[in-house]
Design a protein around this motif. Structure first.
Motif, PDB file in Angstrom:
ATOM      1  N   ARG A  60       2.630 -12.400   6.268  1.00  0.00           N
ATOM      2  CA  ARG A  60       2.695 -11.862   7.626  1.00  0.00           C
ATOM      3  C   ARG A  60       4.012 -11.131   7.859  1.00  0.00           C
ATOM      4  NH1 ARG A  60      -0.646  -9.856  10.516  1.00  0.00           N
ATOM      5  NH2 ARG A  60      -2.007 -11.668  10.201  1.00  0.00           N
ATOM      6  N   LYS A  61       5.086 -11.692   7.349  1.00  0.00           N
ATOM      7  CA  LYS A  61       6.403 -11.065   7.520  1.00  0.00           C
ATOM      8  C   LYS A  61       6.452  -9.701   6.840  1.00  0.00           C
ATOM      9  CE  LYS A  61      11.344 -11.966   6.840  1.00  0.00           C
ATOM     10  NZ  LYS A  61      12.354 -12.942   6.301  1.00  0.00           N
ATOM     11  N   ALA A  62       5.769  -9.564   5.707  1.00  0.00           N
ATOM     12  CA  ALA A  62       5.810  -8.309   4.951  1.00  0.00           C
ATOM     13  C   ALA A  62       4.822  -7.269   5.476  1.00  0.00           C
ATOM     14  CB  ALA A  62       5.511  -8.590   3.478  1.00  0.00           C
ATOM     15  N   PHE A  63       3.875  -7.696   6.318  1.00  0.00           N
ATOM     16  CA  PHE A  63       2.798  -6.799   6.707  1.00  0.00           C
ATOM     17  C   PHE A  63       3.287  -5.567   7.468  1.00  0.00           C
ATOM     18  CE2 PHE A  63      -0.443  -5.520   9.878  1.00  0.00           C
ATOM     19  CZ  PHE A  63      -1.381  -5.007   8.998  1.00  0.00           C
ATOM     20  N   GLY A  64       4.214  -5.739   8.386  1.00  0.00           N
ATOM     21  CA  GLY A  64       4.658  -4.610   9.200  1.00  0.00           C
ATOM     22  C   GLY A  64       5.230  -3.478   8.368  1.00  0.00           C
ATOM     23  N   GLY A  65       6.107  -3.822   7.440  1.00  0.00           N
ATOM     24  CA  GLY A  65       6.721  -2.794   6.612  1.00  0.00           C
ATOM     25  C   GLY A  65       5.747  -2.152   5.649  1.00  0.00           C
ATOM     26  N   TRP A  66       4.872  -2.959   5.056  1.00  0.00           N
ATOM     27  CA  TRP A  66       3.945  -2.424   4.056  1.00  0.00           C
ATOM     28  C   TRP A  66       2.863  -1.578   4.717  1.00  0.00           C
ATOM     29  CZ3 TRP A  66       3.856  -1.102  -0.659  1.00  0.00           C
ATOM     30  CH2 TRP A  66       2.672  -0.984  -1.393  1.00  0.00           C
ATOM     31  N   SER A  67       2.309  -2.037   5.811  1.00  0.00           N
ATOM     32  CA  SER A  67       1.271  -1.259   6.494  1.00  0.00           C
ATOM     33  C   SER A  67       1.855  -0.001   7.120  1.00  0.00           C
ATOM     34  CB  SER A  67       0.586  -2.101   7.571  1.00  0.00           C
ATOM     35  OG  SER A  67       1.518  -2.511   8.564  1.00  0.00           O
ATOM     36  N   GLY A  68       3.147  -0.037   7.451  1.00  0.00           N
ATOM     37  CA  GLY A  68       3.790   1.121   8.044  1.00  0.00           C
ATOM     38  C   GLY A  68       4.261   2.152   7.039  1.00  0.00           C
ATOM     39  N   ALA A  69       4.240   1.812   5.752  1.00  0.00           N
ATOM     40  CA  ALA A  69       4.610   2.788   4.728  1.00  0.00           C
ATOM     41  C   ALA A  69       3.541   3.872   4.643  1.00  0.00           C
ATOM     42  CB  ALA A  69       4.766   2.098   3.377  1.00  0.00           C
ATOM     43  N   THR A  70       3.923   5.043   4.196  1.00  0.00           N
ATOM     44  CA  THR A  70       2.934   6.107   4.059  1.00  0.00           C
ATOM     45  C   THR A  70       1.965   5.773   2.934  1.00  0.00           C
ATOM     46  OG1 THR A  70       4.245   7.392   2.475  1.00  0.00           O
ATOM     47  CG2 THR A  70       4.627   7.812   4.823  1.00  0.00           C
ATOM     48  N   ALA A  71       0.753   6.269   3.057  1.00  0.00           N
ATOM     49  CA  ALA A  71      -0.241   6.023   2.017  1.00  0.00           C
ATOM     50  C   ALA A  71       0.229   6.574   0.676  1.00  0.00           C
ATOM     51  CB  ALA A  71      -1.572   6.660   2.420  1.00  0.00           C
ATOM     52  N   TYR A  72       0.897   7.708   0.713  1.00  0.00           N
ATOM     53  CA  TYR A  72       1.410   8.300  -0.529  1.00  0.00           C
ATOM     54  C   TYR A  72       2.427   7.380  -1.188  1.00  0.00           C
ATOM     55  CZ  TYR A  72       3.756  11.595  -3.656  1.00  0.00           C
ATOM     56  OH  TYR A  72       4.300  12.198  -4.748  1.00  0.00           O
ATOM     57  N   PRO A 206       7.495  -4.520  -2.140  1.00  0.00           N
ATOM     58  CA  PRO A 206       8.322  -5.424  -1.329  1.00  0.00           C
ATOM     59  C   PRO A 206       7.872  -6.873  -1.460  1.00  0.00           C
ATOM     60  CG  PRO A 206       7.659  -3.487  -0.057  1.00  0.00           C
ATOM     61  CD  PRO A 206       6.857  -3.456  -1.324  1.00  0.00           C
ATOM     62  N   GLY A 207       8.831  -7.780  -1.426  1.00  0.00           N
ATOM     63  CA  GLY A 207       8.513  -9.196  -1.481  1.00  0.00           C
ATOM     64  C   GLY A 207       7.614  -9.614  -0.335  1.00  0.00           C
ATOM     65  N   GLY A 208       6.631 -10.453  -0.632  1.00  0.00           N
ATOM     66  CA  GLY A 208       5.708 -10.931   0.396  1.00  0.00           C
ATOM     67  C   GLY A 208       4.427 -10.145   0.488  1.00  0.00           C
ATOM     68  N   VAL A 209       4.379  -8.939  -0.081  1.00  0.00           N
ATOM     69  CA  VAL A 209       3.146  -8.155  -0.026  1.00  0.00           C
ATOM     70  C   VAL A 209       2.049  -8.855  -0.826  1.00  0.00           C
ATOM     71  CG1 VAL A 209       2.050  -5.971  -0.670  1.00  0.00           C
ATOM     72  CG2 VAL A 209       4.307  -5.972   0.404  1.00  0.00           C
ATOM     73  N   VAL A 210       2.422  -9.385  -1.992  1.00  0.00           N
ATOM     74  CA  VAL A 210       1.502 -10.199  -2.781  1.00  0.00           C
ATOM     75  C   VAL A 210       2.175 -11.545  -3.046  1.00  0.00           C
ATOM     76  CG1 VAL A 210       0.280 -10.480  -4.969  1.00  0.00           C
ATOM     77  CG2 VAL A 210       0.407  -8.223  -3.896  1.00  0.00           C
ATOM     78  N   ASN A 211       1.465 -12.613  -2.771  1.00  0.00           N
ATOM     79  CA  ASN A 211       1.949 -13.969  -3.016  1.00  0.00           C
ATOM     80  C   ASN A 211       0.925 -14.651  -3.908  1.00  0.00           C
ATOM     81  OD1 ASN A 211       4.219 -14.115  -0.754  1.00  0.00           O
ATOM     82  ND2 ASN A 211       2.401 -13.153   0.134  1.00  0.00           N
ATOM     83  N   VAL A 212       1.380 -15.254  -5.001  1.00  0.00           N
ATOM     84  CA  VAL A 212       0.471 -15.786  -6.016  1.00  0.00           C
ATOM     85  C   VAL A 212       0.581 -17.303  -6.077  1.00  0.00           C
ATOM     86  CG1 VAL A 212      -0.209 -15.711  -8.439  1.00  0.00           C
ATOM     87  CG2 VAL A 212       0.727 -13.657  -7.342  1.00  0.00           C
TER      88      VAL A 212
END
Length: 290
Positions: A60-72, A206-212
């Protein structure tokens, strides 16, 4: 006795991957991972419910930055991961061979297909909007535009049998669209997933985008399905009985669920079937002439 004969191998310690770090399970538990011939391969961390909750917080913490990055930009990062997977091809081929009982040539082919699959999904990052969005005809002096947006935090239960190609086939489409993921590795074949975490940690992701997480699928999946901050769940690694239980738990906060196929062919052309389920559609009305 020669020095080489007397040398002891350095055994690898596998760990969870949460929030860009490599913790042991908070419970301190591990379990034995054996190969197709019941040969001991490694001790894998046995994740707990607390580990699952920690992974959701990180996602959840990583979602804002990752979803806000450009698709490219997301596509570039996924392509960089593919480059690193290619560089560790032999390691993954050895782990797939040991886990699935394949010959080295067949396991290498599986790894090559997985890397190609990752590149394929990376290429979709800036193209999905063209097929999942568009301008809508309306009566009135308005523009009406629809565009896809990521759903949020997605729990992904990796396929049990296909330890790497199947894993890539369910994980890559989730994150390329801007979602963040809590990945539950194959219970009996978790090593390729845990090694993939090492690649992700040293890439630009970025850390948190994928957690295993590794461990008992049913034990970890139950709190993820019921978690109020998980927006969707992919049940690829759940059997029929477990999938029904998780669907009931997921309904409490109206999670999107993707049911497992009875006999998926992970080597088949994936199409866009796994890109669309974890997208929302945003529609904007705008007056003409402004």
């Amino acid at each position: 006795m020669s020095d080489s004969a007397a040398r002891l191998s350095v055994m690898k310690t596998y760990k969870l991957y949460v929030g860009g770090k490599f913790p042991r399970s908070e419970s301190g538990r591990v379990y034995e991972v054996t190969g197709s011939k019941e040969k001991w391969l490694a001790n894998a961390p046995l994740a707990s419910r607390k580990d699952a909750r920690d992974a959701v917080v990180a996602a959840r913490k990583a979602f804002g930055g990752w979803s806000g990055a450009t698709a490219y930009n997301r596509g570039q990062i996924l392509y960089r991961i593919a480059e690193m997977l290619e560089g560790r091809r032999d390691q993954f081929a050895a782990e797939v061979a040991a886990s699935e009982g394949l010959s080295r040539s067949k396991s290498a082919a599986q790894v090559d297909a997985a890397v190609d699959r990752w590149v394929w999904y990376a290429g979709w990052s800036d193209k999905v909007a063209q097929i999942a969005g568009g301008a809508n005809p309306v009566a009135g002096p308005f523009f009406n535009l629809s565009s896809p947006e990521p759903t949020g935090v997605v729990a992904v239960l990796a396929p049990q049998e296909s330890s790497f190609l199947g894993l890539v086939s369910v994980l890559a489409p989730v994150i390329v669209m801007g979602n963040t993921a809590v990945l539950v590795a194959s219970e009996d074949r978790p090593l390729p997933a845990l090694s993939l975490a090492e690649v992700l940690a040293t890439s630009d992701l970025p850390g948190g985008v994928v957690n295993v997480l590794s461990g008992r699928t049913a034990e970890i999946a139950a709190p993820l399905a019921a978690h109020q901050d998980v927006n969707a769940i992919d049940l690829a690694g759940a059997g029929e009985a477990l999938a029904k239980e998780l669907e009931i738990a997921a309904a409490d906060n109206l999670k999107r669920t993707l049911r497992p196929s009875s006999a998926p062919d992970w080597a088949a052309d994936p199409g866009t079937g796994r890109l669309m389920p974890f997208l929302e559609t945003k529609t904007v009305w705008h007056p003409m002439g402004m």
